[in-house]
Motif scaffolding. Structure first.
Motif, PDB file in Angstrom:
ATOM      1  N   THR A  24      15.696  15.251 -33.240  1.00  0.00           N
ATOM      2  CA  THR A  24      15.901  14.030 -34.007  1.00  0.00           C
ATOM      3  C   THR A  24      14.696  13.793 -34.913  1.00  0.00           C
ATOM      4  N   SER A  25      14.974  13.474 -36.187  1.00  0.00           N
ATOM      5  CA  SER A  25      13.936  13.176 -37.164  1.00  0.00           C
ATOM      6  C   SER A  25      14.148  11.773 -37.713  1.00  0.00           C
ATOM      7  N   LYS A  26      13.037  11.127 -38.073  1.00  0.00           N
ATOM      8  CA  LYS A  26      13.109   9.770 -38.614  1.00  0.00           C
ATOM      9  C   LYS A  26      12.937   9.835 -40.123  1.00  0.00           C
ATOM     10  N   TYR A  27      13.841   9.200 -40.855  1.00  0.00           N
ATOM     11  CA  TYR A  27      13.792   9.102 -42.306  1.00  0.00           C
ATOM     12  C   TYR A  27      13.784   7.627 -42.668  1.00  0.00           C
ATOM     13  N   GLY A  28      12.615   7.116 -43.011  1.00  0.00           N
ATOM     14  CA  GLY A  28      12.500   5.687 -43.288  1.00  0.00           C
ATOM     15  C   GLY A  28      12.750   4.919 -42.008  1.00  0.00           C
ATOM     16  N   MET A  29      13.761   4.088 -42.019  1.00  0.00           N
ATOM     17  CA  MET A  29      14.112   3.287 -40.845  1.00  0.00           C
ATOM     18  C   MET A  29      15.312   3.869 -40.095  1.00  0.00           C
ATOM     19  N   GLN A  30      15.762   5.066 -40.465  1.00  0.00           N
ATOM     20  CA  GLN A  30      16.932   5.668 -39.835  1.00  0.00           C
ATOM     21  C   GLN A  30      16.586   7.018 -39.225  1.00  0.00           C
ATOM     22  N   TYR A  31      17.517   7.514 -38.402  1.00  0.00           N
ATOM     23  CA  TYR A  31      17.324   8.766 -37.666  1.00  0.00           C
ATOM     24  C   TYR A  31      18.466   9.726 -37.980  1.00  0.00           C
ATOM     25  N   GLN A  32      18.133  11.006 -37.975  1.00  0.00           N
ATOM     26  CA  GLN A  32      19.144  12.049 -38.095  1.00  0.00           C
ATOM     27  C   GLN A  32      18.849  13.104 -37.036  1.00  0.00           C
ATOM     28  N   ALA A  33      19.890  13.544 -36.361  1.00  0.00           N
ATOM     29  CA  ALA A  33      19.736  14.560 -35.319  1.00  0.00           C
ATOM     30  C   ALA A  33      20.429  15.847 -35.756  1.00  0.00           C
ATOM     31  N   ILE A  34      19.867  16.945 -35.283  1.00  0.00           N
ATOM     32  CA  ILE A  34      20.474  18.266 -35.470  1.00  0.00           C
ATOM     33  C   ILE A  34      20.689  18.841 -34.080  1.00  0.00           C
ATOM     34  N   VAL A  35      21.911  19.270 -33.810  1.00  0.00           N
ATOM     35  CA  VAL A  35      22.214  19.881 -32.517  1.00  0.00           C
ATOM     36  C   VAL A  35      22.324  21.386 -32.727  1.00  0.00           C
ATOM     37  N   THR A  36      21.653  22.131 -31.860  1.00  0.00           N
ATOM     38  CA  THR A  36      21.721  23.593 -31.882  1.00  0.00           C
ATOM     39  C   THR A  36      22.463  24.042 -30.631  1.00  0.00           C
ATOM     40  N   LEU A  37      23.532  24.798 -30.836  1.00  0.00           N
ATOM     41  CA  LEU A  37      24.343  25.304 -29.732  1.00  0.00           C
ATOM     42  C   LEU A  37      23.921  26.751 -29.465  1.00  0.00           C
ATOM     43  N   HIS A  38      22.925  26.913 -28.608  1.00  0.00           N
ATOM     44  CA  HIS A  38      22.399  28.252 -28.311  1.00  0.00           C
ATOM     45  C   HIS A  38      23.462  29.130 -27.656  1.00  0.00           C
ATOM     46  N   CYS A  39      24.381  28.511 -26.933  1.00  0.00           N
ATOM     47  CA  CYS A  39      25.423  29.278 -26.241  1.00  0.00           C
ATOM     48  C   CYS A  39      26.555  29.701 -27.188  1.00  0.00           C
ATOM     49  N   MET A  40      26.489  29.269 -28.445  1.00  0.00           N
ATOM     50  CA  MET A  40      27.473  29.676 -29.458  1.00  0.00           C
ATOM     51  C   MET A  40      26.733  30.291 -30.648  1.00  0.00           C
ATOM     52  N   ASP A  41      25.958  31.313 -30.388  1.00  0.00           N
ATOM     53  CA  ASP A  41      25.218  32.035 -31.428  1.00  0.00           C
ATOM     54  C   ASP A  41      24.304  31.127 -32.243  1.00  0.00           C
ATOM     55  N   LYS A  42      23.708  30.143 -31.601  1.00  0.00           N
ATOM     56  CA  LYS A  42      22.726  29.237 -32.207  1.00  0.00           C
ATOM     57  C   LYS A  42      23.262  28.480 -33.421  1.00  0.00           C
ATOM     58  N   GLN A  43      24.527  28.075 -33.367  1.00  0.00           N
ATOM     59  CA  GLN A  43      25.091  27.266 -34.445  1.00  0.00           C
ATOM     60  C   GLN A  43      24.367  25.926 -34.495  1.00  0.00           C
ATOM     61  N   GLU A  44      24.142  25.407 -35.704  1.00  0.00           N
ATOM     62  CA  GLU A  44      23.456  24.126 -35.872  1.00  0.00           C
ATOM     63  C   GLU A  44      24.323  23.169 -36.680  1.00  0.00           C
ATOM     64  N   TYR A  45      24.287  21.881 -36.287  1.00  0.00           N
ATOM     65  CA  TYR A  45      25.056  20.850 -36.960  1.00  0.00           C
ATOM     66  C   TYR A  45      24.200  19.606 -37.092  1.00  0.00           C
ATOM     67  N   ALA A  46      24.197  19.022 -38.294  1.00  0.00           N
ATOM     68  CA  ALA A  46      23.425  17.805 -38.554  1.00  0.00           C
ATOM     69  C   ALA A  46      24.360  16.609 -38.535  1.00  0.00           C
ATOM     70  N   GLY A  47      23.902  15.544 -37.910  1.00  0.00           N
ATOM     71  CA  GLY A  47      24.671  14.310 -37.865  1.00  0.00           C
ATOM     72  C   GLY A  47      24.334  13.408 -39.038  1.00  0.00           C
TER      73      GLY A  47
END
Length: 172
Positions: free
Chosen positions: A45-68
């Motif tokens: 999770t990273s903070k941008y100003g007053m908001q947060y964005q998370a990135i999930v990495t699915l290591h069990c699925m060939d390290k796929q990454e998705y940003a919220g």
């Protein structure tokens, strides 16, 4: 007002993604055909100003990454990332939901072939089986019930540059 509309939109988004982390965990357990470990899913999770964005990495699925989406709360940001992972894999998720469970009736015995196949499963293939889980399983078989919290105590001491651990099992 604009802020009220933003709050209503955020509330609707929160309701939509409320259970997305649980749903993602359930999907991945069925996809991997084993219990998940701590290293299978990673949230950053990273903070941008007053908001947060998370990135999930699915290591069990060939390290796929998705940003919220950007969210006001870090926990909601993680749920949003999990929702994006589910949306990206929606074909697999839906196919999994349509699968008919192959649970055998409780009184049905295993065939000799099934027993042989089950006996050949190497515990090393399943990263969820650790020495701690094996010890816990053995203790439960000995005492004939589930273990209670506090019945297994691990004590770790540092000795020079190494560590020594002892385990106390109070239910035996």
């Amino acid at each position: 007002s604009i802020q009220a509309a933003r709050r209503r939109g955020a509330a609707a988004m929160n309701a939509m993604i409320a259970e997305s982390k649980n749903e993602l965990n359930s999907f991945l357990q069925k996809y991997c055909k084993r219990p998940l470990t701590k290293t299978d899913i990673e949230y950053k999770t990273s903070k941008y100003g007053m908001q947060y964005q998370a990135i999930v990495t699915l290591h069990c699925m060939d390290k796929q990454e998705y940003a919220g989406h950007l969210c006001d709360d870090p926990k909601v940001a993680e749920k949003s990332a999990a929702q994006q992972a589910l949306l990206a894999n929606s074909d697999l998720v839906e196919a999994q939901k349509r699968e008919v469970p192959t649970k055998r009736p409780s009184g049905m015995m295993l065939s000799p072939e099934e027993r042989a196949k089950k006996a050949r499963v190497d515990p090393a293939e399943n990263p969820a089986i650790t020495p701690k889980t094996e010890l816990n399983s053995l203790c439960m078989r000995i005492i004939g019930r589930y273990m209670k919290k506090g019945e297994t105590i691990y004590i770790c001491n540092r000795i020079a540059s190494q560590y020594q651990s002892t385990v106390q099992i109070t239910c035996l």
